[in-house]
Design a protein around this motif. Sequence first.
Motif, short mmCIF file in Angstrom:
data_model
loop_
_atom_site.label_atom_id
_atom_site.label_comp_id
_atom_site.label_asym_id
_atom_site.label_seq_id
_atom_site.Cartn_x
_atom_site.Cartn_y
_atom_site.Cartn_z
N ILE A 135 0.83 -1.20 0.00
CA ILE A 135 0.00 0.00 0.00
C ILE A 135 0.87 1.25 0.00
O ILE A 135 0.59 2.23 -0.71
CB ILE A 135 -0.95 -0.01 1.21
CG1 ILE A 135 -1.98 -1.12 1.05
CG2 ILE A 135 -1.64 1.34 1.37
CD1 ILE A 135 -2.87 -1.31 2.26
N SER A 136 1.93 1.24 0.81
CA SER A 136 2.82 2.39 0.85
C SER A 136 3.48 2.63 -0.50
O SER A 136 3.57 3.77 -0.97
CB SER A 136 3.89 2.18 1.93
OG SER A 136 4.76 3.29 1.99
N LEU A 137 3.92 1.56 -1.17
CA LEU A 137 4.54 1.70 -2.49
C LEU A 137 3.55 2.25 -3.51
O LEU A 137 3.85 3.18 -4.25
CB LEU A 137 5.08 0.34 -2.96
CG LEU A 137 5.59 0.31 -4.40
CD1 LEU A 137 6.93 1.04 -4.49
CD2 LEU A 137 5.73 -1.12 -4.91
N LEU A 138 2.35 1.65 -3.55
CA LEU A 138 1.36 2.08 -4.55
C LEU A 138 0.92 3.51 -4.30
O LEU A 138 0.66 4.28 -5.24
CB LEU A 138 0.16 1.14 -4.54
CG LEU A 138 0.42 -0.30 -4.99
CD1 LEU A 138 -0.84 -1.14 -4.89
CD2 LEU A 138 0.98 -0.33 -6.41
N THR A 139 0.82 3.91 -3.04
CA THR A 139 0.45 5.28 -2.74
C THR A 139 1.51 6.25 -3.23
O THR A 139 1.20 7.30 -3.81
CB THR A 139 0.24 5.45 -1.22
OG1 THR A 139 -0.74 4.52 -0.77
CG2 THR A 139 -0.20 6.87 -0.89
N GLY A 140 2.77 5.90 -3.01
CA GLY A 140 3.85 6.77 -3.49
C GLY A 140 3.90 6.84 -5.00
O GLY A 140 4.07 7.92 -5.58
N LEU A 141 3.73 5.70 -5.66
CA LEU A 141 3.75 5.70 -7.13
C LEU A 141 2.57 6.47 -7.70
O LEU A 141 2.68 7.13 -8.74
CB LEU A 141 3.72 4.25 -7.64
CG LEU A 141 5.01 3.44 -7.50
CD1 LEU A 141 4.76 2.00 -7.92
CD2 LEU A 141 6.14 4.04 -8.33
N SER A 142 1.42 6.39 -7.05
CA SER A 142 0.24 7.08 -7.56
C SER A 142 0.38 8.60 -7.45
O SER A 142 -0.42 9.34 -8.03
CB SER A 142 -1.01 6.64 -6.80
OG SER A 142 -0.99 7.11 -5.47
N ASP A 143 1.39 9.05 -6.71
CA ASP A 143 1.62 10.47 -6.55
C ASP A 143 2.74 10.97 -7.46
O ASP A 143 3.16 12.11 -7.37
CB ASP A 143 2.00 10.75 -5.09
CG ASP A 143 1.49 12.11 -4.63
OD1 ASP A 143 0.52 12.60 -5.22
OD2 ASP A 143 2.09 12.67 -3.71
N SER A 144 3.19 10.10 -8.37
CA SER A 144 4.34 10.44 -9.22
C SER A 144 3.92 11.37 -10.35
O SER A 144 2.77 11.40 -10.79
CB SER A 144 4.94 9.16 -9.80
OG SER A 144 5.91 9.46 -10.78
N GLN A 145 4.90 12.15 -10.83
CA GLN A 145 4.67 12.97 -12.02
C GLN A 145 4.61 12.12 -13.28
O GLN A 145 4.08 12.54 -14.30
CB GLN A 145 5.78 14.01 -12.17
CG GLN A 145 5.74 15.12 -11.14
CD GLN A 145 6.89 16.08 -11.36
OE1 GLN A 145 8.00 15.66 -11.68
NE2 GLN A 145 6.63 17.36 -11.19
N VAL A 146 5.19 10.94 -13.23
CA VAL A 146 5.24 10.07 -14.41
C VAL A 146 3.88 9.42 -14.60
O VAL A 146 3.38 8.71 -13.72
CB VAL A 146 6.33 9.00 -14.25
CG1 VAL A 146 6.38 8.11 -15.48
CG2 VAL A 146 7.68 9.65 -14.00
N ARG A 147 3.30 9.65 -15.73
CA ARG A 147 1.95 9.15 -15.99
C ARG A 147 1.89 7.64 -15.88
O ARG A 147 0.94 7.08 -15.33
CB ARG A 147 1.51 9.59 -17.38
CG ARG A 147 0.23 8.90 -17.84
CD ARG A 147 -0.20 9.33 -19.21
NE ARG A 147 -1.30 8.52 -19.68
CZ ARG A 147 -2.09 8.84 -20.67
NH1 ARG A 147 -1.91 9.97 -21.31
NH2 ARG A 147 -3.08 8.06 -21.06
N ALA A 148 2.87 6.94 -16.41
CA ALA A 148 2.84 5.47 -16.40
C ALA A 148 2.81 4.95 -14.97
O ALA A 148 2.06 4.00 -14.65
CB ALA A 148 4.07 4.93 -17.13
N PHE A 149 3.64 5.52 -14.06
CA PHE A 149 3.62 5.12 -12.65
C PHE A 149 2.25 5.39 -12.04
O PHE A 149 1.68 4.57 -11.34
CB PHE A 149 4.69 5.89 -11.88
CG PHE A 149 6.08 5.29 -11.99
CD1 PHE A 149 6.25 3.93 -12.21
CD2 PHE A 149 7.20 6.09 -11.88
CE1 PHE A 149 7.52 3.38 -12.31
CE2 PHE A 149 8.47 5.55 -11.98
CZ PHE A 149 8.64 4.19 -12.20
N ARG A 150 1.74 6.59 -12.32
CA ARG A 150 0.49 7.01 -11.70
C ARG A 150 -0.68 6.15 -12.18
O ARG A 150 -1.53 5.72 -11.39
CB ARG A 150 0.24 8.48 -12.03
CG ARG A 150 -0.46 9.23 -10.94
CD ARG A 150 -0.37 10.73 -11.10
NE ARG A 150 -0.98 11.24 -12.29
CZ ARG A 150 -0.31 11.73 -13.34
NH1 ARG A 150 1.01 11.77 -13.31
NH2 ARG A 150 -0.94 12.18 -14.41
#
Length: 1145
Positions: free
Chosen positions: A132-147
């Motif tokens: 959950i912590s990883l996905l939350t951080g990735l969902s906050d990324s500027q990179v569209r693919a990560f988000r």
Amino acid sequence: MNGHHQQNGVENMMLFEVVKMGKSAMQSVVDDWIESYKHDRDIALLDLINFFIQCSGCKGVVTAEMFRHMQNSEIIRKMTEEFDEDSGDYPLTMAGPQWKKFKSSFCEFIGVLVRQCQYSIIYDEYMMDTVISLLTGLSDSQVRAFRHTSTLAAMKLMTALVNVALNLSINMDNTQRQYEAERNKIIGKRANDRLELLLQKRKELQENQDEIENMMNAIFKGVFVHRYRDAIAEIRAICIEEIGIWMKMYSDAFLNDSYLKYVGWTMHDKQGEVRLKCLTALQGLYYNKELNSKLELFTSRFKDRIVSMTLDKEYDVAVQAIKLLTLVLQSSEEVLTAEDCENVYHLVYSAHRPVAVAAGEFLYKKQEPSASNTLYYKSIIIFILHEHAAYLVDSMWDCATDLLKDWECMNSLLLEEPLNGEEPLTDRQESALIEIMLCTIRQAAECHPPVGRGTGKRVLTAKEKKTQLDDRTKITELFAVALPQLLAKYSVDAEKVTNLLQLPQYFDLEIYTTGRLEKHLDALLRQIRDIVEKHTDIDVLEACSKTYHALCNEEFTIFNRVDIARSQLIDELADKFNRLLEDFLQEGEEPDEDDAYQVLSTLKRITAFHNAHDLSRWDLFGCNYKLLKTGIENGDMPEQIVIHALQCTHYVILWQLAKVTESSSTKEDLLRLKKQMRVFCQICQHYLTNVNTAVKEQAFTILCDVLMIFSHQIMTGGRDMLEPLVYTPDSSLQSELLSFILDHVFIDQDDDNNSAALFLGDCLENLKFGQPYYNDYGDIIKETMSKTRQIDKIQCAKTLILSLQQLFNEMIQENGYNFDRSSPTFSGIKELARRFALTFGLDQLKTREAIAMLHKDGIEFAFKEPNPQGESHPPLNLAFLDILSEFSSKLLRQDKRTVYVYLEKFMTFQMSLRREDVWLPLMSYRNSLLAGGDDDTMSVISGISSRGSTVRNKKTKPATGKRKVPEGHYTVLTEESSSSDSMWLNREQSMHTPVMMQTPQLTSTIMREPKRLRPDENYMGVYPMQPEHHQPPLDYNTQVTWMLAQRQQEEAARQQQERAAMNYVKLRSNLQHAIRRGTSLMEDDEEPIVEDVMMSSEGRIEDLNEGMDFDTMDIDLPPSKNRRERTELKPDFFDPASIMDESVG
């Protein structure tokens, strides 16, 4: 799945490869990972982390060393730096067979993972917290693919957890019931050890449920509340789709105003796919009537928005909005007002069939039929009242087929007397029911929607063909008997009779013989004959003619019977017409109105029949010619007689042409037809000058048809023998046709005059009249231009520019050369040029030659007339360049350079230095050619492309998206033009015009050097551009001095552009940071999510919030005892009004 890492510590991406293939059973894949987790959870988690990283399209790898010593934010930053976004694609967006099922496999993997771990591993306070912590951080990324990828994973994870929570809730309820039952037993039979076990189990389930709620709360607040308003529509759609699943799956926990508000707000999203997800989510809720009580407040708040979405610009959204309202209607009829229903009712007439069908189902459900179809028909009749019945029937055809095919009920309503207590149908209701009956019969017999709906006839399935045949049999058996009775009852009503007479077109005529219904056929023929004798209405007579044509089919045995009846009727009409005409045209006698009426009514009947039947053996040409010739000589012939005589003679010519075309005709037949056609054209030409407008319109229309039919195309398809019939109008006829258009089409009129739609014909030169009358004849003008462009693009372009030149010359004659360029006349010419430019479409390659020729002619016209006062004054037609600039956007980039070079051939050096107002058209035109000609730089900042990301600016590749022009496709300019222009080409590449500097284009932080023109790009068209005069050569010293000055100006302008670009980027960045709430990141240059159709003020939000319980779960994720310190999940700082911000975070 063991042995996940190599000796260098880099994880083997086995999970990603297995999910990518999508072939193996996901259960076994997850089971292998669980076994690995039980063996070494750090290595297994590292494998899972790299799985999510690689599913995002990132080539980077999280090593064991990074996993042990780096925070999540540091890992994500490291992965972002290694992310190669140049392609813009990542697994969720990639096309191709290998990626087709990736998304479904990815989502299935997450669901199966949670399901398999739901009894132990997800409660270990390590695995789920890390994910959950990883996905939350990735969902906050500027990179569209990560988000995008992490949001999808987090939402699917949440859905799986909701399912776990639901199971826990059920188990808790069961355990509680068992505990209560055991405790209620008498003391002697009560098992205390079982009570303790049940109590312990309930406590364990409660702890598990609390832990699951913490996880769901962390995902909801850390991901959903930020990503449901993401800049990317796909991400917003994912969030809304999943919250709909949660509310439907676990309604006790999620179906409340705290979660419904997100769906309600997002119904105002500017992207159709997001609005569509909102509606489909709500459909799942309203479908379950048990949930209606929980939706009452939401319905009252957002009902108006749902009703307005029935008119959504996206048809798919409108369809689902209507279906949602249908579910709302079924749940409670009191919710929708009469006005709400009316808004949906009118959509049954929509041209888009899915919208109309959905509205038809809504209408059907609203007017739910009772045990008797009679009452339902009456309610539908009241609704339609004879307005577009065909579209209403088609809209309801799918949902009310059996009802609409109840022709026995319709027939009884029309023929039988009403029962006691029933009110009979009114005259209007009877007309509406007859039209509905006709439309249902047509729909059943033809099996395709009416005109304007559908893309043409589709191939019927075997089942549909059988249904069609059964319906035609049923129709014929019923109405072969009933139709004569209906015609007898309504014989004097033209409207009803016209519709009833169309029914035989859909009969299976063989049934007249096989069913022994010949006596009913005789009765039908008698009724048709009586109707012909009673009526003079054109629609009724043509309906009779078509009915005879449908029944006179040589394939059926009834042909002879019908043919005899038809011949007897025509014989009587022809004899009567000849007898009446002889009396009517007697010399020396004044024809009275009675005689004129008899001639006209008989002529109407003959003309109506001649439209569908070959009446050549009655020799109608001679009597009509005599009638028309007398009208020309005397000038007192009634206009209606002339109109129908012209039409009847036209039919005579066409039937004779059909005869000589289909059969082997003699030379005498061709000569006779040629003579009659020429004589008829002369008569029509005479009537073009008639005092009566209706007569002139009829003559003009027929002349246009005849000239089109007997043009050179008559010989196509191997019909060279028809060459003697080719007719080319002489100059006098062309002049009269043109005069008719000028006098009767392009005129100012206050009332609707349908005669104005009498076709532009071949008069394209009248395009100059297009702008003043565009509202009335724009469709005709555009269609004419489209056809002429298909014939010859070059000549069409030359015609357009010629029409603009003629208007310009007329304006000069009226106002002189010192006219005001802001005057309505000049502005009107510019507007017409703009409309002309739009007709060339978006494909510049197809129109390249035509546009080049247009600019060539326009430039030559502008410089054609030099100013008598000398070169210091502008050419007399220079203002025409202002009009010509409307076409500059249609030039290809390399062609703009060539046109610019050609323009400078007409200019002197002094002209280029002039800055007075009179020279503004030249400056404006030059700048329109320079715009986009030097630099096609595209932004490297994420947001210009929907796939972009701001991290691209560290490794930017030059833009190469130019359209490649085939070499040798166009003829190069003359050698003189190409060689002598090299100096101007080079100079144009290295400096701006001395007249006006270009406005800096702040579309990128990178300003590039102008690209050199390739030799093969210096193409223009098949017409060489040869100016009428050349400029004198410039003095060398003057050239050098001027060029040095221009280079200094260019350098100063370049520095100014760079400073402006940097300031622009800084300002934009500061604004974005100021607007964002929390630390959520969006793509920098994306457009705002919400359009102006959304609620635009916080006051409106407060109105929506009033009375709704918007408290959400406020449970913080407890810190794990044995997990490493990581970035804390964000608390919920969500403000309901923030969705209204233009740049949301």
